[in-house]
Design a protein around this motif. Structure first.
Motif, PDB file in Angstrom:
ATOM      1  N   ASP A   1      52.445 -11.147 -10.277  1.00  0.00           N
ATOM      2  CA  ASP A   1      52.630 -11.122 -11.652  1.00  0.00           C
ATOM      3  C   ASP A   1      53.493 -12.115 -12.406  1.00  0.00           C
ATOM      4  O   ASP A   1      53.746 -12.358 -13.535  1.00  0.00           O
TER       5      ASP A   1
ATOM      6  N   GLN B   1      62.956  -7.876 -10.185  1.00  0.00           N
ATOM      7  CA  GLN B   1      61.953  -6.962 -10.848  1.00  0.00           C
ATOM      8  C   GLN B   1      60.402  -7.342 -10.139  1.00  0.00           C
ATOM      9  O   GLN B   1      59.616  -6.393 -10.197  1.00  0.00           O
ATOM     10  N   TYR B   2      59.851  -8.613 -10.090  1.00  0.00           N
ATOM     11  CA  TYR B   2      58.875  -8.917  -9.585  1.00  0.00           C
ATOM     12  C   TYR B   2      58.694  -8.568  -8.098  1.00  0.00           C
ATOM     13  O   TYR B   2      57.515  -7.836  -7.904  1.00  0.00           O
TER      14      TYR B   2
ATOM     15  N   LYS C   1      57.632  -4.791  -7.512  1.00  0.00           N
ATOM     16  CA  LYS C   1      56.016  -4.538  -7.295  1.00  0.00           C
ATOM     17  C   LYS C   1      55.255  -5.061  -6.349  1.00  0.00           C
ATOM     18  O   LYS C   1      54.182  -4.938  -6.470  1.00  0.00           O
TER      19      LYS C   1
END
Ligand SMILES: *Cc1c(COP(=O)(O)O)cnc(C)c1O
Length: 457
Positions: free
Chosen positions: A332, A448-449, A452
């Protein structure tokens, strides 16, 4: 200045051009990890992959033991129209910098697509034609890959459908028109033409798109259209294989004059030009025949090797593609809007990722204002207006040459000049106007990425 024993440009004649591509993986002890099926997490079989890619390319993708693949004659003939590319001794740059270092660059911008991407585009189009397909689909970000593929498809009379990241589609209308000149159809991505495009638009209305998203659309289009396959311009093993022509030519040219490089430098987006440039040199290194310092250069705003995680990840945003083990920022991740220097992909070729993880090459990142400073300096001294992507390598080559100036070492530096920057003048304009800024993601953002990433055991 003494007599110049090495010519400004070292060319090869047609008979000296490589007749086979070199598959670096054959010499790797630790092979790159296999692509995994996103549903089962089992290695992708040839059968599964052949729904997406052409059969011969699947065979190349999965083969990590055969060192050489003959280049089919049709492809060698096409190569002859714009290859061999020159290996240039940067005498002017050396003089201007006042460095004892000897600098060479391999210039891949001498074709209409303006970059090295044509080396793989023509190979991929050839195998699609050989299989009797109607056409191929792909994505393009800045536009170089789409342009190269359009040229290759028109040569073999194949239909070419390009999903172009929407912000580039709008910002780079000339790229789009070059593709259409070669007969390709170009759709801004995300689009309403695919299910994944509709879904992304519903979730993120007004999005200007990303490479990962355009890949998802192109794959969906290929697998749902009869007689079509998907092709990709970087990251994959097959692309690195085709791009080995860059390194093989470089090595033949250097060997002619008995030149042995100390440092080899290339910019790294998905890793195809770097993987191609270093291939025969890394092969020698892997076989214990020679040693080289090899440096991958990436943007500080998209630092997959230097700050990413080595893990399985999706190759695309829509998560329709196989999983690849690579240094990744997370599928993302999208570089900040002010990033103009290309090399925007969230991951890195699994071959290069493995070599980097094994300590066989280095990686460094550079800020875009420093990149454009080097680009402009190079344009003024060596004459060629470089692509921003290529200028990452120029930056580090100049920095290494300046280190030699301090230490007095006469190192031989070879770098890849992957292309020209004529379609990037908006970015140059920003730089000249002092309107270009640097954005470096924080550790918190990257974490944060990374959180995931898919969990694979
Ligand atoms: C696409 C491109 C790159 C980056 O792609 P790699 O696969 O990392 O080589 C670099 N330079 C130019 C000019 C490009 O078009």
């Amino acid at each position: 200045m003494s007599e110049k024993k090495i010519p400004y440009k070292i060319y090869l004649n047609e008979n000296e051009m490589p007749k086979a591509w070199y598959n670096l993986r054959a010499d790797m002890k630790n092979k790159p990890a296999p692509l995994l099926n996103p549903a089962t997490h089992e290695p992708m079989t040839a059968e599964e992959l052949s729904g997406v890619f052409c059969a011969d390319l699947v065979a190349q993708e999965l083969n990590d033991t055969t060192p050489y693949f003959d280049i089919p004659e049709d492809i060698r003939n096409f190569y002859k129209m714009y290859r061999p590319s020159p290996l240039v001794r940067a005498y002017c740059l050396e003089e201007k910098l006042g460095t004892p270092a000897k600098i060479y660059y391999k210039f891949e911008g001498n074709n209409t697509s303006g970059s090295h991407k044509l080396n793989s585009a023509i190979a991929q189009a050839y195998y699609a034609k050989k299989q009797g397909l109607k056409g191929v689909t792909t994505e393009t970000g800045a536009g170089q890959w789409g342009t190269a593929l359009s040229m290759a498809c028109s040569y073999f009379d194949l239909d070419c459908k390009v999903y172009m990241v929407k912000c580039s589609y709008e910002q780079k209308p000339f790229r789009r028109e070059v593709m259409r000149t070669y007969g390709a159809s170009v759709t801004p991505s995300p689009s309403m033409e695919t299910e994944v495009g509709k879904k992304i638009l519903a979730e993120h209305p007004g999005t200007t798109g990303s490479l990962g998203c355009a890949i998802s659309e192109a794959v969906e289009k290929a697998v749902t259209s009869d007689g079509y396959r998907y092709v990709l311009g970087s990251v994959l093993n097959q692309v690195l294989l085709h791009q080995s022509v860059i390194g093989l030519e470089t090595k033949i040219a250097l060997d002619k004059y008995g030149i042995k490089p100390d440092i080899i430098i290339g910019c790294a987006g998905g890793g195809s030009n770097l993987g191609g440039l270093i291939a025969p040199f890394m092969g020698e290194k892997l076989r214990g025949e020679a040693d080289y310092r090899i440096i991958a250069v990436e943007p500080a705003s998209c630092p997959s090797l230097t700050r990413g995680v080595y893990a399985y990840d999706f190759c695309d945003t829509g998560m329709v593609c196989p999983l690849a083990k690579m240094y990744t920022l997370g599928c993302d991740f999208i570089p900040s809007a002010n990033h103009a220097g290309g090399l925007r992909y969230h991951g890195m070729s699994s071959t290069l990722s493995q070599l980097y993880d094994d300590g066989l090459m280095e990686a460094t990142s550079v800020k875009q204002t420093d990149v454009f400073e080097a680009a402009e300096y190079f344009a003024r001294v060596e004459g060629i207006l470089p692509a921003p992507e290529s200028s990452h390598a120029i930056r580090v080559a100049i920095d290494e040459a300046l280190k030699c100036k301090e230490t007095g070492e006469e190192k031989t530096i070879v770098f890849g000049l992957t292309g020209t920057g004529y379609f990037d003048m908006v970015a140059y304009e920003k730089f000249h106007d002092g309107a270009m800024s640097d954005y470096i993601p924080t550790d918190e953002e990257l974490a944060q990425y990374a959180a995931k990433l898919p969990k694979i055991d």
